[in-house]
Design an enzyme around this catalytic site. Structure first.
Site, PDB file in Angstrom:
ATOM      1  N   LYS A  78      41.901  38.936  52.007  1.00  0.00           N
ATOM      2  CA  LYS A  78      40.995  39.279  50.896  1.00  0.00           C
ATOM      3  C   LYS A  78      41.654  40.333  50.018  1.00  0.00           C
ATOM      4  O   LYS A  78      42.281  41.265  50.532  1.00  0.00           O
ATOM      5  CB  LYS A  78      39.682  39.804  51.496  1.00  0.00           C
ATOM      6  CG  LYS A  78      38.604  40.128  50.478  1.00  0.00           C
ATOM      7  CD  LYS A  78      37.321  40.575  51.187  1.00  0.00           C
ATOM      8  CE  LYS A  78      36.176  40.774  50.211  1.00  0.00           C
ATOM      9  NZ  LYS A  78      34.901  41.099  50.896  1.00  0.00           N
ATOM     10  N   SER A 153      30.784  38.389  49.535  1.00  0.00           N
ATOM     11  CA  SER A 153      31.836  38.598  48.564  1.00  0.00           C
ATOM     12  C   SER A 153      33.163  37.921  48.937  1.00  0.00           C
ATOM     13  O   SER A 153      34.003  37.732  48.060  1.00  0.00           O
ATOM     14  CB  SER A 153      32.070  40.100  48.370  1.00  0.00           C
ATOM     15  OG  SER A 153      32.557  40.690  49.556  1.00  0.00           O
ATOM     16  N   SER A 177      29.397  39.813  53.803  1.00  0.00           N
ATOM     17  CA  SER A 177      30.479  39.188  53.039  1.00  0.00           C
ATOM     18  C   SER A 177      31.428  38.291  53.811  1.00  0.00           C
ATOM     19  O   SER A 177      32.193  37.550  53.208  1.00  0.00           O
ATOM     20  CB  SER A 177      31.302  40.260  52.335  1.00  0.00           C
ATOM     21  OG  SER A 177      30.601  40.655  51.191  1.00  0.00           O
TER      22      SER A 177
HETATM   23  N1  GLN Z   1      26.078  40.695  49.219  1.00  0.00           N
HETATM   24  C1  GLN Z   1      26.458  41.955  49.780  1.00  0.00           C
HETATM   25  C2  GLN Z   1      26.526  42.981  48.684  1.00  0.00           C
HETATM   26  O1  GLN Z   1      26.637  42.614  47.579  1.00  0.00           O
HETATM   27  C3  GLN Z   1      27.767  41.781  50.479  1.00  0.00           C
HETATM   28  C4  GLN Z   1      28.627  42.980  50.541  1.00  0.00           C
HETATM   29  C5  GLN Z   1      29.774  42.897  51.508  1.00  0.00           C
HETATM   30  O2  GLN Z   1      29.565  42.559  52.664  1.00  0.00           O
HETATM   31  N2  GLN Z   1      30.951  43.285  51.055  1.00  0.00           N
HETATM   32  O3  GLN Z   1      26.456  44.150  48.940  1.00  0.00           O
END
Ligand code: GLN
Length: 474
Positions: A78, A153, A177
């Protein structure tokens, strides 16, 4: 079968038995990326030349029988995770030209085990989002249906694995995420316990929740990767000094007699898709058939998770992101006034969602509001954590759907941040509690989109979660 479609286990076997070389395996992934990246957009950077050099080295070591556990296996990372000498943008223009002089500990460990970094995956900028549409490098498309999102994400990581553009990917999970995109793309993703894996070299989002973990095609592969990644790191004071179990052995253990909890609060979520409930119930039946005892449990504070999460996370986000000001890295707006330089560089370097969180977080942390927001949210978080602790006195693991719906359409929710936040309803509680959670594929909807179920375990009990996930996948 093409080489790029193999799991880690299959690829390691093939390399050992000289069926193919790591160079061939790496080339097949690179070829797939070349064919698919315009459409799927799972990669921000491709590390082709270096990857082929590393693959050649791996082939030599394999020949000399001096190779590590995953020697010659091409994997992606990532883009919010730092890779030494390899561009790491966090999917935000403010770090567009950032080439880290150091490497995240987990990536170093995987490379030392012979892994070959093939490229950097697209994601929501700094991990903010649930659809991968908050990337400044374009949205990622779902390989099952390109009109749908890949999730977020870590959408690029899940899509890349699902689409066979790499053998596995390393991602980050602050509040879902890893699990949510894994569910949307039909692959396996583990959020480890807070403190199990080192976050050194991960671009921080919300430091009290951030974790790093693998996305792969099988639970077996996840178990193997965790053996390599996990464990104490002097560079991350939050890592626990506990022995790392041999997860590959742990998963072989029979699950007969294990107690698995079913929390009603995850099944009466407003707007939850009926096909998702059905698929989860089918997995619960499978567990019953495998000899598990299914126990109803209650996690009564689940409904407050999103509200508390979206105070704590933006607060910590706003603090962590204060360091990025356009002076050292990325896009800088030329102006003579220093304040202008900060403000304008940040204005063009961050996408909307990141700015929204900086505003919410700065407000929630301000002297007059800290007690009413951040402190209050932390108290709610303790209640959520207590819920899980109570439940794990009675059961070895908990099963829930991973998401309330299958992958939604590109553009469907992006102008409505609140509904996007609500998409995290089932993944944020485990994150708030710091406990491990795995998403495993659980069939498809009638429309042909993948469904995921989530297995949640007690803190540091990744073994239970992986054992159940492995049995289900088998
Ligand atoms: N949807 C979550 C957020 O926007 C995911 C964040 C994550 O796990 N990096 O905070």
């Amino acid at each position: 079968m093409n080489l790029n479609e193999l799991t880690i286990k299959e690829a390691v076997e093939g390399l050992k038995n000289k069926k193919f070389s790591s160079v061939e395996l790496t080339e097949s992934c690179l070829k797939r990326i070349g064919q698919r990246n315009t459409e799927i957009n799972a990669f921000i950077s491709v590390n082709a030349e270096e990857a082929l050099l590393d693959a050649r080295t791996a082939d030599i070591l394999i020949g000399k029988k001096k190779a590590g556990t995953i020697a010659g296996i091409p994997f992606a990372v990532k883009d919010a995770i730092c890779t030494v000498d390899l561009r790491s943008t966090g999917a935000a223009k403010i770090l567009d030209n950032y080439i880290p002089p150091y490497e995240a500990t987990v990536i170093r460990r995987l490379r030392e085990a012979g892994g070959v970094v093939i490229g950097k995956n697209n994601c929501d900028a700094f991990g903010h989002g649930a659809s991968n549409e908050n990337s400044m490098y374009g949205a990622v498309r779902n390989p099952y249906d390109i009109s749908k999102v890949a999730g977020g994400s870590s959408g690029g990581s899940a899509a890349a694995v699902s689409d066979n553009e790499c053998i596995f990917s390393i991602a980050e999970d602050t509040g879902g995420s890893i699990r949510q995109p894994a569910a949307f793309c039909g692959v396996v993703g583990l959020r480890p316990s807070y403190g199990r894996n080192s976050r050194f070299g991960i671009m921080p989002m919300a430091s009290s929740l951030d974790t790093v973990g693998p996305i792969a095609k099988s639970v077996e592969d996840i178990a193997l990767l965790m053996e390599i990644m996990a464990g104490r790191d002097p560079k991350d004071a939050t890592t626990v000094n506990e022995p790392v179990p041999l997860y590959s052995k742990e998963i072989e253990k029979n699950i007969n007699g294990m107690k698995v909890g079913v929390p009603e609060e995850y099944f009466n979520v407003k707007g939850i898709d009926k096909e998702i409930i059905k698929a989860t119930e089918k997995e619960i039946e499978k567990l019953r058939d495998l000899g598990c005892k299914i126990v109803p449990v209650s996690l009564p504070h689940t409904k407050y998770a999103i509200a508390a999460y979206y105070i704590i996370v933006p607060s910590e986000d706003s603090s962590n992101l204060a360091r990025l000001d356009g002076v050292r890295y990325g896009e800088r707006v030329k102006t003579k006034n220093l304040f202008d330089l900060y403000a304008k560089s940040r204005a063009i370097g961050f996408p909307e969602e990141v700015k929204r969180r900086i505003l919410i977080g700065t407000y929630a942390l301000s002297a007059g509001y800290y007690d009413a927001y951040y402190k209050k949210a932390q108290k709610v978080r303790t209640l959520i954590k207590n819920d899980f602790e109570e439940a794990f006195k009675k059961v070895d693991a908990i099963i829930t759907p991973t998401t309330p719906s299958p992958a939604f359409g590109v553009g469907e929710m992006i102008s409505d941040p609140l509904s996007m936040y609500l998409a995290d309803a089932m993944v944020s509680p485990a994150a708030m509690a710091g406990v491990p959670a795995l998403s495993v594929p659980a069939g498809m909807t009638k429309a042909g989109l993948p469904i995921g179920v989530q297995i949640i375990g007690a803190r540091l009990n990744e073994s239970a979660v992986l054992r159940i996930g492995y049995s289900l996948q088998k």
